[in-house]
Design an enzyme around this catalytic site. Structure first.
Site, PDB file in Angstrom:
ATOM      1  N   SER A 144       0.844  -1.195   0.000  1.00  0.00           N
ATOM      2  CA  SER A 144       0.000   0.000   0.000  1.00  0.00           C
ATOM      3  C   SER A 144       0.875   1.238   0.000  1.00  0.00           C
ATOM      4  CB  SER A 144      -0.911   0.030   1.228  1.00  0.00           C
ATOM      5  OG  SER A 144      -1.577   1.284   1.349  1.00  0.00           O
ATOM      6  N   TYR A 157      -1.787   0.971  10.575  1.00  0.00           N
ATOM      7  CA  TYR A 157      -1.917   0.232   9.316  1.00  0.00           C
ATOM      8  C   TYR A 157      -0.709   0.481   8.419  1.00  0.00           C
ATOM      9  CZ  TYR A 157      -3.595  -0.731   4.564  1.00  0.00           C
ATOM     10  OH  TYR A 157      -3.704  -1.179   3.271  1.00  0.00           O
TER      11      TYR A 157
END
Length: 247
Positions: A144, A157
């Site tokens: 990501s 995250y």
């Protein structure tokens, strides 16, 4: 090679209900893929995903897989490779978590880290070893853009994805020359339908980028591609200024 020209005949999807994973599977089935393994926790969603891909003409099997149960990975995933070569493994599982809650509940933050990083390291190494033993194949790791630089809004995250990204890059270097190709995919914010936000993307766009990256034997894929330039600049912004940016 069975996965010649980036068109694998067989696919193992780790995260069998992943929107990006299933969008990729649909595109690969439309090209050349005929066997698909969906690995995930037993659920109606997993069975529905399998039925959808079968309707497209693929032979689909499901396998029980829990990212948090690392001790089971070697057995659960190893069985798949004993039934035939796997041309492509797509590591697509992960959880976003809830930043506000996770800061207040450390065990919730640990679950994010264990799922996105520890579980991925375990499953990734098991699959990498099996691919190396068979002498060919691609391991595609869904990272990501959040892992490129920690943001106040999602640093738990983001840190888990940063660890995963570094692991996948190192694994790719370790497997260089073995016949196994590792590709890291760094999408921006993924939304259903259209990509409304600046530099956001969709599962379908990520899937298209994965298929293109496989064909090109890319090592890193950004989705959308402009993120490469944007993050190159953001990595060098001084922290006092970065804190004030609306990112």
């Amino acid at each position: 090679m069975k996965d010649a020209f980036g068109a694998p005949q067989s696919l193992l999807l780790l995260g069998g209900t992943s929107r990006i994973g299933l969008a990729t599977a649909r595109r690969l089935i439309a090209r050349r893929t005929r066997t698909v393994w969906l690995a995930g926790r037993p659920s109606p969603g997993l069975e529905s995903a399998a039925a959808e891909l079968r309707a497209l003409g693929a032979y689909v099997r499901t396998v029980d897989f829990d990212a948090l149960d690392s001790e089971s990975h070697e057995t659960a995933l190893g069985k798949i490779f004993t039934e035939g070569d796997i041309d492509m493994v797509l590591l697509a599982f992960g959880i976003l978590g809830d930043q506000e809650r996770d800061e207040e509940e450390p065990l919730s933050a640990v679950r994010v880290a264990q799922t996105n990083y520890t579980g991925a390291v375990s499953a990734g190494l098991v699959c990498a070893g099996a691919l190396q033993e068979q002498g060919h194949g691609s391991l595609v790791v869904l990272s990501s853009v959040a892992g490129e630089r920690a943001r106040r809004a999602d640093f738990i995250y983001g840190s888990s994805k940063a660890g995963l990204d570094a692991f996948a890059q190192g694994l790719g270097d370790a497997l260089h020359g073995t016949g196994v190709h590792v590709m890291v995919v760094r999408p921006g914010s993924v939304r259903s339908g259209t990509a409304e936000a600046l530099l956001a993307t969709t599962p379908e766009a990520v899937a298209d980028a994965i298929v293109t990256g496989l064909r090109r034997r890319s090592e890193t894929v950004w989705v959308p591609g402009a993120l490469r330039v944007v993050m190159s600049a953001l990595r060098h912004v001084p922290r006092p200024l970065f804190r004030r940016l609306p990112v």
